[in-house]
Scaffold this active site. Structure first.
Site, PDB file in Angstrom:
ATOM      1  N   TRP A  46      54.505 -78.582  59.919  1.00 22.79           N
ATOM      2  CA  TRP A  46      55.434 -78.732  61.048  1.00 22.79           C
ATOM      3  C   TRP A  46      54.742 -79.300  62.290  1.00 22.79           C
ATOM      4  O   TRP A  46      55.381 -79.460  63.325  1.00 22.79           O
ATOM      5  CB  TRP A  46      56.091 -77.383  61.394  1.00 22.79           C
ATOM      6  CG  TRP A  46      55.138 -76.239  61.435  1.00 22.79           C
ATOM      7  CD1 TRP A  46      54.434 -75.796  62.502  1.00 22.79           C
ATOM      8  CD2 TRP A  46      54.786 -75.392  60.343  1.00 22.79           C
ATOM      9  NE1 TRP A  46      53.651 -74.737  62.157  1.00 22.79           N
ATOM     10  CE2 TRP A  46      53.854 -74.452  60.840  1.00 22.79           C
ATOM     11  CE3 TRP A  46      55.160 -75.320  58.983  1.00 22.79           C
ATOM     12  CZ2 TRP A  46      53.282 -73.459  60.025  1.00 22.79           C
ATOM     13  CZ3 TRP A  46      54.592 -74.334  58.190  1.00 22.79           C
ATOM     14  CH2 TRP A  46      53.675 -73.428  58.705  1.00 22.79           C
ATOM     15  N   ARG A  47      53.449 -79.562  62.173  1.00 20.58           N
ATOM     16  CA  ARG A  47      52.750 -80.188  63.304  1.00 20.58           C
ATOM     17  C   ARG A  47      52.634 -81.697  63.110  1.00 20.58           C
ATOM     18  O   ARG A  47      51.974 -82.384  63.892  1.00 20.58           O
ATOM     19  CB  ARG A  47      51.347 -79.584  63.456  1.00 20.58           C
ATOM     20  CG  ARG A  47      51.395 -78.188  64.051  1.00 20.58           C
ATOM     21  CD  ARG A  47      50.005 -77.658  64.335  1.00 20.58           C
ATOM     22  NE  ARG A  47      50.091 -76.338  64.952  1.00 20.58           N
ATOM     23  CZ  ARG A  47      49.120 -75.438  64.938  1.00 20.58           C
ATOM     24  NH1 ARG A  47      47.973 -75.727  64.357  1.00 20.58           N
ATOM     25  NH2 ARG A  47      49.285 -74.267  65.516  1.00 20.58           N
ATOM     26  N   GLU A  59      59.696 -72.205  63.100  1.00 20.05           N
ATOM     27  CA  GLU A  59      59.600 -71.028  63.957  1.00 20.05           C
ATOM     28  C   GLU A  59      60.393 -69.853  63.401  1.00 20.05           C
ATOM     29  O   GLU A  59      59.964 -68.701  63.502  1.00 20.05           O
ATOM     30  CB  GLU A  59      60.068 -71.359  65.379  1.00 20.05           C
ATOM     31  CG  GLU A  59      59.106 -72.252  66.155  1.00 20.05           C
ATOM     32  CD  GLU A  59      57.709 -71.648  66.267  1.00 20.05           C
ATOM     33  OE1 GLU A  59      57.586 -70.416  66.181  1.00 20.05           O
ATOM     34  OE2 GLU A  59      56.752 -72.416  66.420  1.00 20.05           O
ATOM     35  N   THR A  65      55.953 -63.493  59.622  1.00 22.92           N
ATOM     36  CA  THR A  65      55.542 -64.017  58.323  1.00 22.92           C
ATOM     37  C   THR A  65      54.304 -64.895  58.493  1.00 22.92           C
ATOM     38  O   THR A  65      54.216 -65.672  59.432  1.00 22.92           O
ATOM     39  CB  THR A  65      56.690 -64.837  57.693  1.00 22.92           C
ATOM     40  OG1 THR A  65      57.891 -64.076  57.763  1.00 22.92           O
ATOM     41  CG2 THR A  65      56.392 -65.168  56.240  1.00 22.92           C
ATOM     42  N   LEU A 102      61.164 -64.836  50.636  1.00 20.23           N
ATOM     43  CA  LEU A 102      60.548 -64.926  51.960  1.00 20.23           C
ATOM     44  C   LEU A 102      60.855 -63.704  52.827  1.00 20.23           C
ATOM     45  O   LEU A 102      60.098 -63.378  53.741  1.00 20.23           O
ATOM     46  CB  LEU A 102      61.024 -66.200  52.672  1.00 20.23           C
ATOM     47  CG  LEU A 102      60.235 -66.675  53.889  1.00 20.23           C
ATOM     48  CD1 LEU A 102      58.752 -66.833  53.572  1.00 20.23           C
ATOM     49  CD2 LEU A 102      60.799 -67.994  54.411  1.00 20.23           C
ATOM     50  N   GLY A 103      61.955 -63.025  52.516  1.00 15.36           N
ATOM     51  CA  GLY A 103      62.277 -61.809  53.261  1.00 15.36           C
ATOM     52  C   GLY A 103      63.066 -62.049  54.535  1.00 15.36           C
ATOM     53  O   GLY A 103      63.259 -63.195  54.956  1.00 15.36           O
ATOM     54  N   TYR A 142      61.333 -65.373  72.123  1.00 19.97           N
ATOM     55  CA  TYR A 142      60.155 -66.099  71.626  1.00 19.97           C
ATOM     56  C   TYR A 142      60.531 -67.481  71.110  1.00 19.97           C
ATOM     57  O   TYR A 142      59.933 -68.498  71.501  1.00 19.97           O
ATOM     58  CB  TYR A 142      59.427 -65.319  70.513  1.00 19.97           C
ATOM     59  CG  TYR A 142      58.522 -66.267  69.759  1.00 19.97           C
ATOM     60  CD1 TYR A 142      57.330 -66.694  70.315  1.00 19.97           C
ATOM     61  CD2 TYR A 142      58.913 -66.820  68.534  1.00 19.97           C
ATOM     62  CE1 TYR A 142      56.524 -67.634  69.683  1.00 19.97           C
ATOM     63  CE2 TYR A 142      58.117 -67.764  67.895  1.00 19.97           C
ATOM     64  CZ  TYR A 142      56.934 -68.158  68.473  1.00 19.97           C
ATOM     65  OH  TYR A 142      56.166 -69.102  67.860  1.00 19.97           O
ATOM     66  N   ASP A 160      54.567 -64.221  71.407  1.00 18.03           N
ATOM     67  CA  ASP A 160      54.685 -63.484  70.145  1.00 18.03           C
ATOM     68  C   ASP A 160      53.551 -62.454  70.072  1.00 18.03           C
ATOM     69  O   ASP A 160      52.880 -62.187  71.063  1.00 18.03           O
ATOM     70  CB  ASP A 160      54.612 -64.469  68.973  1.00 18.03           C
ATOM     71  CG  ASP A 160      53.234 -65.079  68.845  1.00 18.03           C
ATOM     72  OD1 ASP A 160      52.439 -64.986  69.805  1.00 18.03           O
ATOM     73  OD2 ASP A 160      52.931 -65.644  67.781  1.00 18.03           O
ATOM     74  N   CYS A 214      40.962 -64.509  67.821  1.00 16.42           N
ATOM     75  CA  CYS A 214      41.272 -63.235  68.472  1.00 16.42           C
ATOM     76  C   CYS A 214      42.176 -62.412  67.555  1.00 16.42           C
ATOM     77  O   CYS A 214      43.304 -62.070  67.881  1.00 16.42           O
ATOM     78  CB  CYS A 214      41.945 -63.488  69.826  1.00 16.42           C
ATOM     79  SG  CYS A 214      41.951 -62.060  70.924  1.00 16.42           S
ATOM     80  N   SER A 336      60.474 -52.697  55.139  1.00 17.04           N
ATOM     81  CA  SER A 336      59.907 -52.249  56.415  1.00 17.04           C
ATOM     82  C   SER A 336      60.199 -50.776  56.660  1.00 17.04           C
ATOM     83  O   SER A 336      59.363 -50.061  57.180  1.00 17.04           O
ATOM     84  CB  SER A 336      60.487 -53.069  57.567  1.00 17.04           C
ATOM     85  OG  SER A 336      60.350 -54.440  57.309  1.00 17.04           O
TER      86      SER A 336
END
Length: 432
Positions: A46-47, A59, A65, A102-103, A142, A160, A214, A336
DNA sequence: TATACGTGGTA
DNA sequence: TTACCAAGTAT
């Protein structure tokens, strides 16, 4: 020195203000982060373009995910729905099938609904006005910022989990990131950090740093481009940030699953049903199942015989009389918020069988399940999980134009129906 | 504000 | 193996 540390903790808000208002630190952060991103950014599908539709799809898929999980789904999705118009015009079933595995399937249904919104309200062009983007189904704070900044280079924050982690460390912010108010303040901070004209790169750089350097555990501070001024690093507090309240563990649920094999015209096929339009796994297909326990926490195991009898009764009530043919397998699946313990039984369709199914369990079948916590109560079988016969056929009065709730399917038929992973795993052993 | 909503990877 | 985690949103 000790007094100094305690003083800092007790005057947390003062400290935050000091850190986040240090213009020099903020400017350094943006400059160094952009330089690092230019040489470190990953080549992601997607870039490779700026098409707002592709940015949007990516997004939504990336919500909660991992990138590695999303990549193949994204490729398949844009191949199947190359334009927003293609997505808007597709049958919902096709979209769900593309999302299978994919959920968080409401993402897929909301994405298509939003695509139809865009066609109707914006002529098929993804809007670039904040209020219009934010109004799209499934697009929250977001994703609004992500679309506006990445696709249109507008100076909007996209905060996010990555961003909150990075900022909480760099600026030593000890607020609980699970709280809404914290995210709001993070958005204000993130917005103030965007270098002029560089919103798209900066926001992606911030997330990229969180994903690659990070990280939540064992961050790679030694190769971090902003280590020199990271407040958490300077205090040795990077492992303690961000502060995040714990999530509740999933509650256990015990269910009996029917693997019904058809006969006659349905030979070689299996009975499946579609889930309701809302709630867990909305509108996905599954094997029929019923609650096994009114109270999952206690009681001795339910022997297989009675379990199969209850399943047989539920199937008959749904219009599908069948004869129990034994235990197949146990399966577990964690959502979840729910942990499913499934016990699967095989059935043979029997058009003229008695109700309830006449079945005498063998002694062996009782022995195998005594350690299971399948505590069945007499009435539990009918409380949910089955539909009366009257609802099996199409109901034209349904506002959603529902199809049949139950269907006999072959292996080939699975290509057109979306199943949650837990049932794909069970079915994978059936059609072979 | 708290809970519902999937799945698979990692330590 | 348990526990946490991953580019959140809706209600």
């Amino acid at each position: 020195m000790q007094e100094n540390i305690e003083n800092k903790v007790s005057k947390e808000s003062t400290e935050i203000t000091e850190n986040t208002e240090n213009t020099e630190n903020k400017q350094y952060f943006g400059t160094e982060l952009l330089k690092w991103y230019e040489r470190s950014k990953r080549d992601l599908p997607w870039r490779r373009h700026r098409d707002p539709y592709y940015i949007w799809v990516s997004e939504i898929m990336l919500q909660q995910t991992r990138v590695d999980t999303v990549i193949p789904y994204f490729q398949r999705f844009i191949e199947r729905f190359p334009t927003l118009k293609d997505l808007a015009e597709a049958p919902e079933e096709d979209v769900l099938k593309c999302w299978e595995g994919l959920g968080y399937y409401s993402r897929a249904r909301n994405l298509q609904a939003a695509a139809r919104q865009v066609v109707e309200r914006h002529g098929g062009t993804v809007p670039s006005v904040k209020a219009e983007v934010a109004a799209l189904k499934g697009v929250g704070p977001y994703t609004t910022g992500a679309i506006l900044s990445i696709a249109f280079n507008q100076p909007e924050p996209a905060v996010d989990g990555n961003v909150m982690r990075v900022l909480s460390r760099y600026f030593l912010i000890r607020e609980d990131i699970m709280k809404t108010g914290t995210r709001t303040r993070m958005e204000e901070l993130a917005a103030s950090l965007i270098p002029r004209g560089r919103a798209a790169d900066f926001n992606q750089a911030l997330m990229e740093l969180g994903a690659l350097i990070c990280t939540p555990k064992s961050p790679s501070c030694l190769v971090c481009p902003v280590m020199a001024r990271c407040a958490a690093r300077l205090e040795g507090a990077e492992d303690a940030l961000p502060v995040k309240s714990k999530a509740k563990p999933p509650r256990p649920e015990y269910r009996l699953v029917a693997l019904v094999e058809g006969d006659g015209e349905h030979a070689g096929r299996v009975l499946v049903r579609r889930r309701p339009a809302s709630g867990l796994l909305a509108r996905m297909w599954e094997l029929p199942h019923i609650p096994a326990a009114a109270d999952a926490g206690e009681g001795a195991g339910l022997p297989d015989g009675p379990a199969m009898d209850r399943l047989a009764a539920a199937l008959a009530a749904a219009g599908f009389p069948a004869q129990p043919a034994g235990f197949v397998m146990n399966a577990e699946h964690t959502f979840s918020h729910i942990h499913w313990n499934l016990r699967v039984y095989r059935f043979s369709a029997a058009a003229d069988s008695a109700f309830p199914a006449a079945y005498t369990p063998s002694p062996a079948s009782y022995g195998g399940a005594t350690d299971m916590a399948f505590v069945a109560e007499a009435g539990a079988a009918m409380e949910e999980g089955v539909l009366p016969l009257s609802m099996v056929s199409a109901s034209p009065d349904s506002s959603r134009g529902e199809l049949e709730e139950y269907r006999w399917i072959s292996k080939a038929d699975m290509e057109g129906l979306a199943f949650p992973n837990v049932f794909l795993r069970i079915l994978s052993g059936v059609f072979n």
